[in-house]
Write a protein that holds these residues in place. Sequence first.
Motif, PDB file in Angstrom:
ATOM      1  N   ALA A  75       1.061  -0.826  -0.173  1.00 17.50           N
ATOM      2  CA  ALA A  75       0.137   0.083   0.212  1.00 17.50           C
ATOM      3  C   ALA A  75       1.158   1.289  -0.062  1.00 17.50           C
ATOM      4  O   ALA A  75       0.303   2.509   0.305  1.00 17.50           O
ATOM      5  CB  ALA A  75      -1.144  -0.227   1.116  1.00 17.50           C
ATOM      6  N   GLY A  76       2.506   0.684   0.386  1.00 18.03           N
ATOM      7  CA  GLY A  76       3.260   2.226  -0.829  1.00 18.03           C
ATOM      8  C   GLY A  76       3.475   2.601   1.272  1.00 18.03           C
ATOM      9  O   GLY A  76       3.496   3.946   1.258  1.00 18.03           O
ATOM     10  N   GLN A  77       3.250   1.816   1.862  1.00 13.85           N
ATOM     11  CA  GLN A  77       3.276   2.689   3.562  1.00 13.85           C
ATOM     12  C   GLN A  77       4.039   1.812   4.491  1.00 13.85           C
ATOM     13  O   GLN A  77       4.862   0.503   4.179  1.00 13.85           O
ATOM     14  CB  GLN A  77       2.110   2.329   4.091  1.00 13.85           C
ATOM     15  CG  GLN A  77       0.574   3.585   3.797  1.00 13.85           C
ATOM     16  CD  GLN A  77      -0.164   3.213   4.642  1.00 13.85           C
ATOM     17  OE1 GLN A  77      -0.641   2.016   5.231  1.00 13.85           O
ATOM     18  NE2 GLN A  77      -1.233   4.158   4.904  1.00 13.85           N
ATOM     19  N   ARG A  78       5.009   3.096   5.371  1.00 15.32           N
ATOM     20  CA  ARG A  78       6.147   1.808   6.051  1.00 15.32           C
ATOM     21  C   ARG A  78       5.493   1.244   7.004  1.00 15.32           C
ATOM     22  O   ARG A  78       4.315   1.322   7.260  1.00 15.32           O
ATOM     23  CB  ARG A  78       7.105   3.146   6.315  1.00 15.32           C
ATOM     24  CG  ARG A  78       7.915   4.050   5.864  1.00 15.32           C
ATOM     25  CD  ARG A  78       8.618   4.676   6.080  1.00 15.32           C
ATOM     26  NE  ARG A  78       9.459   4.424   7.358  1.00 15.32           N
ATOM     27  CZ  ARG A  78      10.018   4.930   8.321  1.00 15.32           C
ATOM     28  NH1 ARG A  78       9.699   6.194   9.078  1.00 15.32           N
ATOM     29  NH2 ARG A  78      11.422   4.563   8.818  1.00 15.32           N
ATOM     30  N   PHE A  79       5.817   0.369   7.515  1.00 19.66           N
ATOM     31  CA  PHE A  79       5.517  -0.904   8.843  1.00 19.66           C
ATOM     32  C   PHE A  79       6.854  -0.752  10.389  1.00 19.66           C
ATOM     33  O   PHE A  79       6.274  -1.689  10.526  1.00 19.66           O
ATOM     34  CB  PHE A  79       5.343  -2.112   8.051  1.00 19.66           C
ATOM     35  CG  PHE A  79       6.288  -2.490   7.268  1.00 19.66           C
ATOM     36  CD1 PHE A  79       6.264  -2.328   5.964  1.00 19.66           C
ATOM     37  CD2 PHE A  79       7.028  -3.389   7.649  1.00 19.66           C
ATOM     38  CE1 PHE A  79       7.169  -3.320   5.210  1.00 19.66           C
ATOM     39  CE2 PHE A  79       7.599  -4.096   7.319  1.00 19.66           C
ATOM     40  CZ  PHE A  79       7.805  -3.923   5.682  1.00 19.66           C
ATOM     41  N   ILE A  80       8.048  -0.714  10.065  1.00 24.47           N
ATOM     42  CA  ILE A  80       8.821  -0.751  10.550  1.00 24.47           C
ATOM     43  C   ILE A  80      10.291  -0.134  10.815  1.00 24.47           C
ATOM     44  O   ILE A  80       9.740   0.735   9.376  1.00 24.47           O
ATOM     45  CB  ILE A  80       8.966  -1.988  10.358  1.00 24.47           C
ATOM     46  CG1 ILE A  80      10.324  -2.531  11.583  1.00 24.47           C
ATOM     47  CG2 ILE A  80      10.059  -2.605   8.757  1.00 24.47           C
ATOM     48  CD1 ILE A  80      10.372  -3.725  11.942  1.00 24.47           C
ATOM     49  N   ASN A  81      11.234   0.406  11.390  1.00 23.79           N
ATOM     50  CA  ASN A  81      12.490   1.224  11.385  1.00 23.79           C
ATOM     51  C   ASN A  81      13.475   0.606  10.534  1.00 23.79           C
ATOM     52  O   ASN A  81      13.571  -1.248  11.278  1.00 23.79           O
ATOM     53  CB  ASN A  81      12.371   1.867  12.777  1.00 23.79           C
ATOM     54  CG  ASN A  81      12.584   0.657  14.130  1.00 23.79           C
ATOM     55  OD1 ASN A  81      12.187  -0.362  13.740  1.00 23.79           O
ATOM     56  ND2 ASN A  81      13.678   0.196  14.360  1.00 23.79           N
ATOM     57  N   GLY A 137      12.182  -9.279   8.811  1.00 28.40           N
ATOM     58  CA  GLY A 137      12.099 -10.929   7.577  1.00 28.40           C
ATOM     59  C   GLY A 137      10.761 -10.858   8.342  1.00 28.40           C
ATOM     60  O   GLY A 137       9.391 -11.759   7.927  1.00 28.40           O
ATOM     61  N   GLU A 138       9.960 -11.106   9.964  1.00 30.65           N
ATOM     62  CA  GLU A 138       9.028 -11.369  10.698  1.00 30.65           C
ATOM     63  C   GLU A 138       7.845  -9.974  10.038  1.00 30.65           C
ATOM     64  O   GLU A 138       6.983 -10.870   9.743  1.00 30.65           O
ATOM     65  CB  GLU A 138       9.650 -11.468  12.027  1.00 30.65           C
ATOM     66  CG  GLU A 138       8.247 -12.007  13.187  1.00 30.65           C
ATOM     67  CD  GLU A 138       8.913 -11.396  14.568  1.00 30.65           C
ATOM     68  OE1 GLU A 138       9.526 -11.753  14.014  1.00 30.65           O
ATOM     69  OE2 GLU A 138       7.502 -11.046  14.963  1.00 30.65           O
ATOM     70  N   TYR A 139       8.650  -8.972  10.327  1.00 30.96           N
ATOM     71  CA  TYR A 139       7.463  -8.262   9.979  1.00 30.96           C
ATOM     72  C   TYR A 139       6.763  -8.319   8.063  1.00 30.96           C
ATOM     73  O   TYR A 139       5.471  -7.978   8.235  1.00 30.96           O
ATOM     74  CB  TYR A 139       7.468  -6.565   9.846  1.00 30.96           C
ATOM     75  CG  TYR A 139       7.539  -6.104  11.517  1.00 30.96           C
ATOM     76  CD1 TYR A 139       7.658  -7.411  12.444  1.00 30.96           C
ATOM     77  CD2 TYR A 139       6.439  -5.207  12.649  1.00 30.96           C
ATOM     78  CE1 TYR A 139       8.185  -6.790  14.415  1.00 30.96           C
ATOM     79  CE2 TYR A 139       7.042  -5.160  13.508  1.00 30.96           C
ATOM     80  CZ  TYR A 139       7.046  -5.476  14.790  1.00 30.96           C
ATOM     81  OH  TYR A 139       6.768  -5.336  15.735  1.00 30.96           O
ATOM     82  N   ALA A 140       8.241  -8.745   7.621  1.00 25.46           N
ATOM     83  CA  ALA A 140       8.092  -8.709   6.368  1.00 25.46           C
ATOM     84  C   ALA A 140       6.621  -9.617   5.637  1.00 25.46           C
ATOM     85  O   ALA A 140       5.916  -9.720   5.015  1.00 25.46           O
ATOM     86  CB  ALA A 140       9.168  -8.243   5.471  1.00 25.46           C
ATOM     87  N   GLN A 144       3.052  -7.994   6.960  1.00 29.73           N
ATOM     88  CA  GLN A 144       3.050  -7.809   5.203  1.00 29.73           C
ATOM     89  C   GLN A 144       2.160  -8.594   4.147  1.00 29.73           C
ATOM     90  O   GLN A 144       2.946  -8.831   2.814  1.00 29.73           O
ATOM     91  CB  GLN A 144       3.968  -7.067   4.304  1.00 29.73           C
ATOM     92  CG  GLN A 144       4.393  -6.002   6.349  1.00 29.73           C
ATOM     93  CD  GLN A 144       2.986  -5.138   6.363  1.00 29.73           C
ATOM     94  OE1 GLN A 144       2.271  -4.852   5.749  1.00 29.73           O
ATOM     95  NE2 GLN A 144       3.026  -4.382   7.394  1.00 29.73           N
ATOM     96  N   GLY A 145       2.139 -10.408   4.565  1.00 31.80           N
ATOM     97  CA  GLY A 145       2.036 -10.743   3.521  1.00 31.80           C
ATOM     98  C   GLY A 145       3.141 -11.161   2.571  1.00 31.80           C
ATOM     99  O   GLY A 145       2.906 -12.073   1.449  1.00 31.80           O
ATOM    100  N   GLY A 146       4.439 -10.412   2.916  1.00 28.04           N
ATOM    101  CA  GLY A 146       5.613 -11.394   2.415  1.00 28.04           C
ATOM    102  C   GLY A 146       5.530 -10.189   0.705  1.00 28.04           C
ATOM    103  O   GLY A 146       5.936 -10.587   0.010  1.00 28.04           O
TER     104      GLY A 146
END
Length: 481
Positions: A305-311, A320-323, A327-329
């Motif tokens: 969605a073009g949004q940041r999600f982590i530092n 990797g865990e967050y992505a 974020q569905g990879g």
Amino acid sequence: VEQRDDDERPLATARVTRFDLEADVVVVGLGCAGACAAIEAAHAGADVLVLERAGGGGGTSANSGGQIYMGGGTALQRACGFEDSPEQMFRYLMASCGPGPDERLVQAFCEHSPAHFDWLVEQGVPFKASFFPDAHEPPQDDGLTYSGSEDVHPFCEIARPAPRGHCPQVVGSKGPLLMQRLLGGAQRAGARMQFGARVERLICESDGRVAGVVARGDGAARCVRARRGVVLCAGGFIFDDAMLELYAPQLRACRLRLGTEGDDGRGIRIALAAGAAALRMDAGDVTLPLVPPVALRKGVLVNRAGQRFINEDAYMGRLGEYALLRQGGQVFLIVDDAIFARPELFPVEIAAVGETFAELEAELGLPAPALHATLELYNRYAERGLDPLFHKRPAQLAPLVHPPFAALDLGVERYTYAVFTLGGLHIDARGAVLTPAGEPLPGLFAAGRTTSGIAKQGYSSGLSLGDASFFGRQAGRHAAV
Ligand SMILES: Cc1cc2nc3c(=O)[nH]c(=O)nc-3n(C[C@H](O)[C@H](O)[C@H](O)COP(=O)(O)OP(=O)(O)OC[C@H]3O[C@@H](n4cnc5c(N)ncnc54)[C@H](O)[C@@H]3O)c2cc1C
């Protein structure tokens, strides 16, 4: 799910006509956990027999980077000029290894970590008193590095940061040296070893006590009696598709499975069949190998969605865990010409290039101004060394202002994510395997990736060999009693 062709249920002792082999303590698997269990059981006075399915010892541990998570003020940390304490280490691990880390395991791991370091040195594992500042596996023989997210948000506000990745002194991968020294230690301690012996099931008394194992080698099944205890150190299950499908289907998307064929989950399944409990079977270490080069941390990670999600300066296992899991990879790293580079470890595809943020956004198929707004907001604060949304460190903050801009495709289907399982048997701090009621299953102990250890999900590099070695020792010592 495929049917398994062999019986994994425990064999009743009443059905054993004769035991082919006997020992006080039978250790299953000779990787890091098994070697440490064998050494400590033998030092506690037990006659120890190790059964290993491969033609020699080492397991995945011998193929690994060899980095070991230790702290609380180890001699190496002090020699490199870092202050640490078991309390600060505990705070970091309780905050990062969740959700739901086991306080008792973490407590024991931290409290005894300085002494555990000394023990590894006694086994002949060398560490050089030099600090590597780049926070990934040291390519040279430096001994200490940041191996997790200790010095970044949010953890640097929760616990005083200290580097805890301890690396055996050798250039390149450190796993072979670590295992050479631990296998030597097990031999010196007098542990007997049988190779080509694959343990297929447990042997149990009528009251449920584990009394031995059935091992297959040279086509024949042999009954092995364990007079005091069995210690399962048979690795995880990243190479068993059926178990992944049952317990952790999300991990199957990752291209690079870290392990050996021994990581087939057999050690976990035979214990479950005998009444053990397993924990967090969906958990895994998922690494997104973004660095080296470290300049890529100055890029901006965005989701579909073009949004940041982590530092972006977090440890690669956290990225990797967050992505993958949140974020569905499907993620991209946005860079400008000043920091453009390709990750050194694996090839990457470039998903889009543009002279402006709007062009990049259009080429990625994102609705205006989704990405544009994200990057403008990022730049506005980065110019002042600030990141009010995700708190990336000022040293890694630079506004993206040098066209052309590019989006590196770090999607799990196109980029290499590395993965291994973290779920496994429920143990207590002695390495005793627990039942669903939380009671020890008499005669059964376990350690390493056969168990759910320190990292219940959130991982820092070195925690696997860290808990394999530490709880391997506990399991060996208590099985010998
Ligand atoms: C490339 C790479 C780099 C890594 N880097 C690091 C790192 O730097 N730090 C870190 O902490 N972790 C690292 N890891 C992960 C780590 O290596 C493993 O999670 C860890 O080695 C597990 O140790 P273990 O003793 O539980 O299992 P293993 O070392 O795999 O030992 C298990 C042994 O049991 C044997 N076995 C299996 N089933 C049976 C059976 N039924 N009967 C008899 N024997 C059996 C296997 O053959 C094997 O020898 C890395 C992994 C890889 C592949």
